[in-house]
Write a protein that holds these residues in place. Structure first.
Motif, PDB file in Angstrom:
ATOM      1  N   PRO A 158       0.937  -1.415  -0.375  1.00  0.00           N
ATOM      2  CA  PRO A 158       0.174   0.243   0.155  1.00  0.00           C
ATOM      3  C   PRO A 158       0.738   1.142   0.036  1.00  0.00           C
ATOM      4  O   PRO A 158       1.975   1.042   0.505  1.00  0.00           O
ATOM      5  CB  PRO A 158      -0.759  -0.076   1.017  1.00  0.00           C
ATOM      6  CG  PRO A 158      -0.033  -0.491   1.870  1.00  0.00           C
ATOM      7  CD  PRO A 158       0.776  -1.940   1.512  1.00  0.00           C
ATOM      8  N   ILE A 159       0.381   2.724  -0.341  1.00  0.00           N
ATOM      9  CA  ILE A 159       1.261   3.484  -0.414  1.00  0.00           C
ATOM     10  C   ILE A 159      -0.169   4.684   0.744  1.00  0.00           C
ATOM     11  O   ILE A 159      -0.944   4.561   0.573  1.00  0.00           O
ATOM     12  CB  ILE A 159       1.539   4.176  -1.905  1.00  0.00           C
ATOM     13  CG1 ILE A 159       0.113   4.022  -3.018  1.00  0.00           C
ATOM     14  CG2 ILE A 159       2.235   3.099  -2.633  1.00  0.00           C
ATOM     15  CD1 ILE A 159       0.262   5.087  -4.283  1.00  0.00           C
ATOM     16  N   ALA A 160       0.867   5.651   0.350  1.00  0.00           N
ATOM     17  CA  ALA A 160      -0.476   6.807   1.550  1.00  0.00           C
ATOM     18  C   ALA A 160       0.642   8.027   1.513  1.00  0.00           C
ATOM     19  O   ALA A 160       2.453   7.802   0.935  1.00  0.00           O
ATOM     20  CB  ALA A 160      -0.567   6.565   3.189  1.00  0.00           C
ATOM     21  N   SER A 207      -3.375  -2.086   3.529  1.00  0.00           N
ATOM     22  CA  SER A 207      -3.883  -1.074   3.650  1.00  0.00           C
ATOM     23  C   SER A 207      -2.773   0.323   4.587  1.00  0.00           C
ATOM     24  O   SER A 207      -2.572   0.103   5.946  1.00  0.00           O
ATOM     25  CB  SER A 207      -5.238  -0.669   3.330  1.00  0.00           C
ATOM     26  OG  SER A 207      -5.169  -1.351   5.152  1.00  0.00           O
ATOM     27  N   MET A 208      -3.091   1.367   4.533  1.00  0.00           N
ATOM     28  CA  MET A 208      -2.638   2.232   4.748  1.00  0.00           C
ATOM     29  C   MET A 208      -3.153   3.518   4.975  1.00  0.00           C
ATOM     30  O   MET A 208      -2.972   4.170   3.954  1.00  0.00           O
ATOM     31  CB  MET A 208      -0.599   2.633   4.411  1.00  0.00           C
ATOM     32  CG  MET A 208      -0.235   3.355   5.052  1.00  0.00           C
ATOM     33  SD  MET A 208       2.586   3.718   5.101  1.00  0.00           S
ATOM     34  CE  MET A 208       2.392   3.466   3.025  1.00  0.00           C
ATOM     35  N   ILE A 255      -0.981   4.545  10.146  1.00  0.00           N
ATOM     36  CA  ILE A 255      -2.223   3.890  10.359  1.00  0.00           C
ATOM     37  C   ILE A 255      -1.406   2.935   9.893  1.00  0.00           C
ATOM     38  O   ILE A 255      -2.309   3.488   8.315  1.00  0.00           O
ATOM     39  CB  ILE A 255      -3.334   4.474  11.064  1.00  0.00           C
ATOM     40  CG1 ILE A 255      -3.491   5.522  11.919  1.00  0.00           C
ATOM     41  CG2 ILE A 255      -4.480   3.149  11.632  1.00  0.00           C
ATOM     42  CD1 ILE A 255      -4.806   6.435  11.913  1.00  0.00           C
ATOM     43  N   VAL A 256      -1.672   1.488  10.040  1.00  0.00           N
ATOM     44  CA  VAL A 256      -1.466   0.124   9.064  1.00  0.00           C
ATOM     45  C   VAL A 256      -2.337  -0.689   8.911  1.00  0.00           C
ATOM     46  O   VAL A 256      -2.504  -1.316  10.971  1.00  0.00           O
ATOM     47  CB  VAL A 256      -0.539  -0.484   9.353  1.00  0.00           C
ATOM     48  CG1 VAL A 256       0.262  -1.159   7.642  1.00  0.00           C
ATOM     49  CG2 VAL A 256       0.691   0.821   8.088  1.00  0.00           C
ATOM     50  N   THR A 257      -2.731  -0.957   7.967  1.00  0.00           N
ATOM     51  CA  THR A 257      -4.087  -2.632   8.885  1.00  0.00           C
ATOM     52  C   THR A 257      -3.053  -3.405   8.434  1.00  0.00           C
ATOM     53  O   THR A 257      -2.612  -3.891   7.518  1.00  0.00           O
ATOM     54  CB  THR A 257      -5.394  -2.753   7.896  1.00  0.00           C
ATOM     55  OG1 THR A 257      -4.958  -2.926   6.408  1.00  0.00           O
ATOM     56  CG2 THR A 257      -5.820  -1.779   8.211  1.00  0.00           C
ATOM     57  N   VAL A 310      -2.410  -1.409  13.108  1.00  0.00           N
ATOM     58  CA  VAL A 310      -1.420  -0.560  14.181  1.00  0.00           C
ATOM     59  C   VAL A 310      -1.149   1.142  13.881  1.00  0.00           C
ATOM     60  O   VAL A 310      -1.276   1.237  12.597  1.00  0.00           O
ATOM     61  CB  VAL A 310      -0.225  -1.443  14.091  1.00  0.00           C
ATOM     62  CG1 VAL A 310       1.192  -0.926  15.082  1.00  0.00           C
ATOM     63  CG2 VAL A 310      -0.522  -3.064  14.208  1.00  0.00           C
ATOM     64  N   GLU A 311      -0.558   1.933  14.599  1.00  0.00           N
ATOM     65  CA  GLU A 311      -0.086   3.023  14.789  1.00  0.00           C
ATOM     66  C   GLU A 311       0.927   2.533  15.402  1.00  0.00           C
ATOM     67  O   GLU A 311       1.527   2.970  16.340  1.00  0.00           O
ATOM     68  CB  GLU A 311      -1.401   4.146  15.690  1.00  0.00           C
ATOM     69  CG  GLU A 311      -1.203   4.999  15.396  1.00  0.00           C
ATOM     70  CD  GLU A 311      -1.427   6.159  16.480  1.00  0.00           C
ATOM     71  OE1 GLU A 311      -2.490   7.233  15.833  1.00  0.00           O
ATOM     72  OE2 GLU A 311      -1.889   6.176  17.819  1.00  0.00           O
ATOM     73  N   PHE A 312       2.112   3.860  13.592  1.00  0.00           N
ATOM     74  CA  PHE A 312       3.241   4.042  14.319  1.00  0.00           C
ATOM     75  C   PHE A 312       3.157   5.761  14.692  1.00  0.00           C
ATOM     76  O   PHE A 312       3.264   6.410  13.450  1.00  0.00           O
ATOM     77  CB  PHE A 312       3.830   3.389  13.317  1.00  0.00           C
ATOM     78  CG  PHE A 312       4.109   1.800  12.919  1.00  0.00           C
ATOM     79  CD1 PHE A 312       4.936   0.684  13.244  1.00  0.00           C
ATOM     80  CD2 PHE A 312       2.792   1.489  12.258  1.00  0.00           C
ATOM     81  CE1 PHE A 312       4.885   0.116  13.690  1.00  0.00           C
ATOM     82  CE2 PHE A 312       3.075  -0.047  12.450  1.00  0.00           C
ATOM     83  CZ  PHE A 312       4.128  -0.601  13.090  1.00  0.00           C
TER      84      PHE A 312
END
Length: 312
Positions: free
Chosen positions: A140-142, A201-202, A211-213, A221-223
């Motif tokens: 995924p990208i963001a 996804s992100m 935030i990544v699934t 999870v949140e980094f």
């Protein structure tokens, strides 16, 4: 695949894709925006990849069965029908770079190829431009608030080795410099979070928290940005696979313990069999505790009227 529209005349409407049709729901009333040719009752279905809002009146929808990316009006008619913008092999995820361009993560060299591509797609002509190649399967990208591009790497091995993914960052200036004949590689990227358990996804909130699934363990999870705090698990989906994730509301700022300054995280969960649902996460007020002591329950009355200050 689900998406809540964030602006314009259809703000708050829910979009969903059921394998053959893209549907907009307004107050419980469905409007079919797109029917994929050859699908539907008695036909086949396709796998959706991404759904992003281009502007107040249209969305971009990708699917990885026929590999088409569609430009879909939110109120289609004979003069303004949905149409295929471009065909990108195994398109996986996308972000809107600007009003004329989107960036697409895609495995254009098929599963057997060594790399995943990041392509720029012109939203008027459908022309593509190679921006980067990263080893591995699709990720995924963001975009960050500063316009940098984040990408989650993914191993070609299945199942992937534990904690074998990294979150990479290509700066905005690097991306701009890669339009045209130039192309970025893994060596150009900065690892911002290493040893991640994967990513399907992100999203990135307004203060830069990632935030990544994560499939496999099925967590969200949140980094926190710049490693200021340890990673925190926001949701454990259990037997459900957490798929598409969306952040909206209150300028895109999410904090699990600041309800007054929060956005909402929306997550699509499924077991690919009987259950498909949308879950929303919002922050909560932090509890006030004194270790080893009960909190007093009485309150001090404050009389109405303007404040006064008494000095001895």
């Amino acid at each position: 695949l689900y998406h809540t529209l964030a602006g314009g005349p259809f703000a708050g409407d829910m979009l969903r894709f059921n394998g053959s049709q893209l549907i907009r729901n307004t107050g419980g009333v469905d409007t079919v925006l797109l029917t994929i040719p050859g699908t539907g009752p008695g036909g086949s279905t396709v796998f959706s990849s991404f759904l992003i809002q281009r502007d107040d009146n249209s969305v971009l929808f990708g699917e990885s069965s026929s590999n088409d990316i569609w430009l879909v009006p939110l109120q289609p008619n004979a003069a303004n029908p949905p149409g295929v913008l471009v065909n990108v092999f195994f398109n996986y995820d996308a972000v809107l770079w600007d009003m004329n361009t989107m960036l697409v993560s895609a495995k254009t060299d098929n599963f057997s190829g060594p790399d995943n591509d990041i392509l720029a797609v012109d939203l008027t002509t459908g022309a593509t431009d190679q921006i980067a190649k990263v080893p591995g399967a699709s990720g995924p990208i963001a975009l960050t608030p500063d316009g940098d591009l984040l990408y989650v790497t993914s191993s070609l091995a299945f199942p992937a080795p534990p904690n074998s993914s990294d979150i990479l960052r290509f700066s905005r200036s690097q991306i701009l410099g890669a339009f045209g004949p130039s192309e970025l590689a893994l060596s150009d990227a900065e690892v911002v979070v290493g040893g991640v358990a994967g990513g399907s996804s992100m999203v990135v909130d307004a203060q830069g928290d990632i935030i990544v699934t994560i499939p496999g363990i099925n967590d969200v999870v949140e980094f926190p940005r710049l490693g200021t705090e340890p990673a925190r698990t926001l949701l454990q989906s259990g037997s459900l696979f957490p798929g598409g994730i969306q952040l909206f509301g209150n300028a895109g700022f999410f904090s699990p313990f600041q309800r007054a300054e929060r956005a909402t995280i929306q997550i699509f969960e499924t077991d690919f069999f009987m259950t498909a649902q949308v879950r929303q996460l919002t922050g909560t007020d932090p509890p006030l505790t004194v270790p080893g002591q009960p909190l007093p329950t009485r309150t001090l009355p404050v009389p109405p009227g303007p404040p006064t200050l008494s000095l001895p």
